[in-house]
Design an enzyme around this catalytic site. Sequence first.
Site, short mmCIF file in Angstrom:
data_model
loop_
_atom_site.label_atom_id
_atom_site.label_comp_id
_atom_site.label_asym_id
_atom_site.label_seq_id
_atom_site.Cartn_x
_atom_site.Cartn_y
_atom_site.Cartn_z
N CYS A 37 -3.27 3.74 -5.55
CA CYS A 37 -2.53 2.56 -5.15
C CYS A 37 -1.25 2.47 -5.98
O CYS A 37 -1.29 2.60 -7.20
CB CYS A 37 -3.38 1.32 -5.35
N CYS A 66 0.86 -1.18 0.00
CA CYS A 66 0.00 0.00 0.00
C CYS A 66 0.90 1.23 0.00
O CYS A 66 2.10 1.11 -0.24
CB CYS A 66 -0.99 -0.01 1.16
N CYS A 74 -4.68 -1.09 -1.25
CA CYS A 74 -5.24 0.25 -1.16
C CYS A 74 -6.73 0.22 -1.51
O CYS A 74 -7.15 -0.53 -2.38
CB CYS A 74 -4.52 1.19 -2.10
#
Length: 159
Positions: free
Chosen positions: A87, A7, A79
């Site tokens: 992301c 992430c 994400c």
Amino acid sequence: MNVLFLCTGNSCRSILGEATFNHLAPAGWHALSAGSKPTGQVHPRSLALLEREGISTAGYYSKSWNDLPVTPDIVLSVCGNAANETCPAYLGPVLRSHWGVDDPAHITGTEQEIDAAFMTAYRILRHRIETFLTLPLDELQHNPAQLKAELDRIGVLLP
């Protein structure tokens, strides 16, 4: 096989994924986590939640994807869609799938509401990891197209 949970900040979701995967994974499978712009610290609520769930938090820290000790075989981006979050896309010859989960670190409200957001993120990730680990992994690791299809299918599952 090395699985990277990726992430942006590497403080909540990716750490929850890494620790949970390592807690449940069979021998020969290992998770890592990283961020494209790591915060430099693991969110205290993530650590507290993992400890309550009986999952070790030893050795987990927020790190950059540039500092990985090994090249991952699989990258799972976690994400979510909240707050127009972008992301990161891991660059390299790896199998990629998106397992989006909204970031509990951005939740505001009461202590109970914030804790509930962390628990929701954890439950989603745990459910997906448990589903992943029920697959015939020995077979799938030799069939990248089928493994990718399974990872993408799992990436939208909710508990």
